[in-house]
Design a protein around this motif. Sequence first.
Motif, PDB file in Angstrom:
ATOM      1  N   PRO A 185      42.515  33.076  33.438  1.00  8.62           N
ATOM      2  CA  PRO A 185      43.141  34.400  33.402  1.00  8.62           C
ATOM      3  C   PRO A 185      42.268  35.420  32.672  1.00  8.62           C
ATOM      4  CG  PRO A 185      44.707  32.688  32.780  1.00  8.62           C
ATOM      5  CD  PRO A 185      43.348  32.048  32.804  1.00  8.62           C
ATOM      6  N   ALA A 186      42.642  36.680  32.777  1.00  4.29           N
ATOM      7  CA  ALA A 186      41.879  37.756  32.148  1.00  4.29           C
ATOM      8  C   ALA A 186      41.750  37.524  30.641  1.00  4.29           C
ATOM      9  CB  ALA A 186      42.555  39.086  32.426  1.00  4.29           C
ATOM     10  N   HIS A 187      40.511  37.658  30.137  1.00  2.00           N
ATOM     11  CA  HIS A 187      40.237  37.461  28.717  1.00  2.00           C
ATOM     12  C   HIS A 187      38.937  38.174  28.378  1.00  2.00           C
ATOM     13  CE1 HIS A 187      37.867  34.378  30.782  1.00  2.00           C
ATOM     14  NE2 HIS A 187      37.084  34.347  29.712  1.00  2.00           N
ATOM     15  N   TRP A 188      38.701  38.358  27.080  1.00  3.01           N
ATOM     16  CA  TRP A 188      37.424  38.900  26.632  1.00  3.01           C
ATOM     17  C   TRP A 188      36.396  37.779  26.657  1.00  3.01           C
ATOM     18  CZ3 TRP A 188      36.995  43.956  26.421  1.00  3.01           C
ATOM     19  CH2 TRP A 188      38.133  44.736  26.183  1.00  3.01           C
ATOM     20  N   TRP A 189      35.307  37.983  27.376  1.00  2.72           N
ATOM     21  CA  TRP A 189      34.331  36.917  27.583  1.00  2.72           C
ATOM     22  C   TRP A 189      33.519  36.655  26.303  1.00  2.72           C
ATOM     23  CZ3 TRP A 189      31.730  37.440  33.070  1.00  2.72           C
ATOM     24  CH2 TRP A 189      32.741  37.387  34.047  1.00  2.72           C
ATOM     25  N   CYS A 231      45.390  49.411  29.492  1.00  2.00           N
ATOM     26  CA  CYS A 231      46.336  48.301  29.467  1.00  2.00           C
ATOM     27  C   CYS A 231      46.144  47.489  30.742  1.00  2.00           C
ATOM     28  CB  CYS A 231      47.775  48.804  29.377  1.00  2.00           C
ATOM     29  SG  CYS A 231      49.017  47.473  29.376  1.00  2.00           S
ATOM     30  N   LEU A 232      45.856  46.217  30.585  1.00  2.00           N
ATOM     31  CA  LEU A 232      45.692  45.320  31.721  1.00  2.00           C
ATOM     32  C   LEU A 232      46.708  44.193  31.595  1.00  2.00           C
ATOM     33  CD1 LEU A 232      42.452  44.019  33.360  1.00  2.00           C
ATOM     34  CD2 LEU A 232      44.271  42.413  32.762  1.00  2.00           C
ATOM     35  N   THR A 233      47.572  44.069  32.599  1.00  2.00           N
ATOM     36  CA  THR A 233      48.529  42.971  32.668  1.00  2.00           C
ATOM     37  C   THR A 233      48.208  42.133  33.890  1.00  2.00           C
ATOM     38  OG1 THR A 233      50.277  44.254  31.589  1.00  2.00           O
ATOM     39  CG2 THR A 233      50.960  42.323  32.834  1.00  2.00           C
ATOM     40  N   GLU A 234      48.145  40.834  33.689  1.00  2.00           N
ATOM     41  CA  GLU A 234      47.821  39.925  34.786  1.00  2.00           C
ATOM     42  C   GLU A 234      48.856  38.802  34.843  1.00  2.00           C
ATOM     43  OE1 GLU A 234      43.673  38.154  35.867  1.00  2.00           O
ATOM     44  OE2 GLU A 234      44.780  36.620  34.741  1.00  2.00           O
ATOM     45  N   TRP A 235      49.424  38.631  36.022  1.00  2.00           N
ATOM     46  CA  TRP A 235      50.330  37.523  36.301  1.00  2.00           C
ATOM     47  C   TRP A 235      49.566  36.494  37.128  1.00  2.00           C
ATOM     48  CZ3 TRP A 235      51.314  42.655  36.819  1.00  2.00           C
ATOM     49  CH2 TRP A 235      52.388  43.212  36.116  1.00  2.00           C
ATOM     50  N   THR A 236      49.608  35.225  36.753  1.00  4.67           N
ATOM     51  CA  THR A 236      49.001  34.188  37.578  1.00  4.67           C
ATOM     52  C   THR A 236      50.114  33.363  38.200  1.00  4.67           C
ATOM     53  OG1 THR A 236      48.784  32.682  35.684  1.00  4.67           O
ATOM     54  CG2 THR A 236      46.902  34.082  36.207  1.00  4.67           C
ATOM     55  N   TRP A 237      49.812  32.826  39.407  1.00  5.41           N
ATOM     56  CA  TRP A 237      50.843  32.197  40.228  1.00  5.41           C
ATOM     57  C   TRP A 237      50.456  30.781  40.617  1.00  5.41           C
ATOM     58  CZ3 TRP A 237      54.580  35.511  39.653  1.00  5.41           C
ATOM     59  CH2 TRP A 237      54.308  36.869  39.621  1.00  5.41           C
ATOM     60  N   LEU A 238      51.476  29.939  40.684  1.00  5.85           N
ATOM     61  CA  LEU A 238      51.345  28.593  41.199  1.00  5.85           C
ATOM     62  C   LEU A 238      51.703  28.582  42.682  1.00  5.85           C
ATOM     63  CD1 LEU A 238      53.180  26.739  38.296  1.00  5.85           C
ATOM     64  CD2 LEU A 238      50.714  26.651  38.769  1.00  5.85           C
ATOM     65  N   PRO A 239      51.302  27.560  43.437  1.00 10.63           N
ATOM     66  CA  PRO A 239      51.760  27.447  44.829  1.00 10.63           C
ATOM     67  C   PRO A 239      53.280  27.515  44.893  1.00 10.63           C
ATOM     68  CG  PRO A 239      50.018  25.863  44.412  1.00 10.63           C
ATOM     69  CD  PRO A 239      50.355  26.477  43.083  1.00 10.63           C
ATOM     70  N   VAL A 290      49.518  37.617  30.958  1.00 14.38           N
ATOM     71  CA  VAL A 290      48.774  38.096  29.790  1.00 14.38           C
ATOM     72  C   VAL A 290      48.709  39.609  29.846  1.00 14.38           C
ATOM     73  CG1 VAL A 290      47.392  36.000  29.540  1.00 14.38           C
ATOM     74  CG2 VAL A 290      46.535  37.869  30.969  1.00 14.38           C
ATOM     75  N   THR A 291      48.747  40.248  28.688  1.00 13.89           N
ATOM     76  CA  THR A 291      48.602  41.699  28.592  1.00 13.89           C
ATOM     77  C   THR A 291      47.585  42.014  27.509  1.00 13.89           C
ATOM     78  OG1 THR A 291      50.865  42.152  29.329  1.00 13.89           O
ATOM     79  CG2 THR A 291      49.752  43.889  28.096  1.00 13.89           C
ATOM     80  N   HIS A 292      46.633  42.866  27.845  1.00 11.92           N
ATOM     81  CA  HIS A 292      45.610  43.304  26.900  1.00 11.92           C
ATOM     82  C   HIS A 292      45.668  44.826  26.809  1.00 11.92           C
ATOM     83  CE1 HIS A 292      43.461  39.381  26.794  1.00 11.92           C
ATOM     84  NE2 HIS A 292      43.855  39.296  28.067  1.00 11.92           N
ATOM     85  N   ARG A 293      45.779  45.347  25.597  1.00 13.05           N
ATOM     86  CA  ARG A 293      45.721  46.787  25.343  1.00 13.05           C
ATOM     87  C   ARG A 293      44.562  47.050  24.391  1.00 13.05           C
ATOM     88  NH1 ARG A 293      50.571  49.341  26.794  1.00 13.05           N
ATOM     89  NH2 ARG A 293      52.293  47.873  27.184  1.00 13.05           N
ATOM     90  N   PHE A 294      43.807  48.088  24.683  1.00  8.44           N
ATOM     91  CA  PHE A 294      42.703  48.434  23.792  1.00  8.44           C
ATOM     92  C   PHE A 294      42.315  49.891  23.993  1.00  8.44           C
ATOM     93  CE2 PHE A 294      40.727  47.244  27.747  1.00  8.44           C
ATOM     94  CZ  PHE A 294      39.588  48.034  27.862  1.00  8.44           C
ATOM     95  N   GLY A 295      41.739  50.473  22.953  1.00  5.50           N
ATOM     96  CA  GLY A 295      41.239  51.831  23.044  1.00  5.50           C
ATOM     97  C   GLY A 295      39.820  51.828  23.573  1.00  5.50           C
ATOM     98  N   ILE A 296      39.571  52.673  24.550  1.00  4.99           N
ATOM     99  CA  ILE A 296      38.232  52.755  25.130  1.00  4.99           C
ATOM    100  C   ILE A 296      37.257  53.334  24.106  1.00  4.99           C
ATOM    101  CG2 ILE A 296      36.848  53.965  26.860  1.00  4.99           C
ATOM    102  CD1 ILE A 296      39.227  53.634  28.756  1.00  4.99           C
ATOM    103  N   ASP A 297      36.123  52.681  23.960  1.00  6.03           N
ATOM    104  CA  ASP A 297      35.075  53.122  23.049  1.00  6.03           C
ATOM    105  C   ASP A 297      34.249  54.193  23.743  1.00  6.03           C
ATOM    106  OD1 ASP A 297      33.013  53.474  21.307  1.00  6.03           O
ATOM    107  OD2 ASP A 297      32.123  51.490  21.590  1.00  6.03           O
ATOM    108  N   ALA A 298      34.486  55.437  23.362  1.00  9.44           N
ATOM    109  CA  ALA A 298      33.784  56.545  24.015  1.00  9.44           C
ATOM    110  C   ALA A 298      32.459  56.864  23.346  1.00  9.44           C
ATOM    111  CB  ALA A 298      34.667  57.793  24.020  1.00  9.44           C
ATOM    112  N   SER A 299      32.093  56.106  22.316  1.00  8.63           N
ATOM    113  CA  SER A 299      30.873  56.434  21.576  1.00  8.63           C
ATOM    114  C   SER A 299      29.613  56.270  22.420  1.00  8.63           C
ATOM    115  CB  SER A 299      30.762  55.548  20.323  1.00  8.63           C
ATOM    116  OG  SER A 299      30.677  54.173  20.676  1.00  8.63           O
ATOM    117  N   GLY A 300      29.705  55.320  23.382  1.00  5.70           N
ATOM    118  CA  GLY A 300      28.545  55.105  24.238  1.00  5.70           C
ATOM    119  C   GLY A 300      28.866  55.307  25.688  1.00  5.70           C
TER     120      GLY A 300
END
Length: 263
Positions: free
Chosen positions: A32-36, A230-238, A246-256
């Motif tokens: 699922p979606a995660h910070w690599w 905000c990224l929300t991801e639902w994963t599904w079984l057959p 999973v839900t990830h919220r974060f502030g965009i880094d505009a410095s770069g």
Amino acid sequence: MCLIVTGWQAHPDYPLIVAANRDEFVNRPASPAHWWTDAPQLLAGRDLEAGGTWMGISRKGRFSALTNFRDPSQRTSGLPSRGALVRAALESGSGSRETLENIARSSAGYAGFNLLVSDGTRLGIHESTTGAVRLLAPGVYGLSNHVLDTEWPKLKRARDAFSAALHTLPDSEAFLTLLRDTTPVADHELPDTGISLEWERRLSTAFIDSPTYGTRCSTLLTVDRGGEACLTEWTWLPGGKQRSIVTHRFGIDASGGEQSPHP
């Protein structure tokens, strides 16, 4: 991904909204979606077979997503994974057009695909089968396994439902409903993409469920005017049963990087 609906500068409070389904063989492993860990700036799901991804966003607000182009006559083994292109787009330091043009120079070496890229100020697309690279005007766009805004019934239905759901933000229910749509398409409305009638029927719904292939995850991504993603991801079984959310919220880094402008 096999279904992406995108609202680009189509909402007064959310310059980028993406609702998408990833369809894949059920035995292909993915996380699922995660910070690599090997690329800490990237938030995305991961294909554990080839190592790439189908959709992601970076801490600087870069977004990218890819769909395959369905053409059974062009299947060739041994080609590199298209999931690497999404990562390349997310890690690029160039603007949307330049990033897409750079990728287009080598896209003939991959099976057919469509690639969406945003640098935070512009959204663009490269269709490898036509060679086109273009930036998109504000609006709502639909993408499946053909070129942008192909008038497939499921895509038209999803695009209409997405437009109607915009006023319900920040609630996600209406977007999840459109991604879970299993309304069948009449045979006379089915596209002819070179596969059997049985599979045209199965793949004609927004949410696909079969014993061997189907919708593995659904994603809703929003970026607001204040720079919060905000990224929300639902994963599904057959069988369409939920496996995880999973839900990830974060502030965009505009410095770069750059934040999306007002329309």
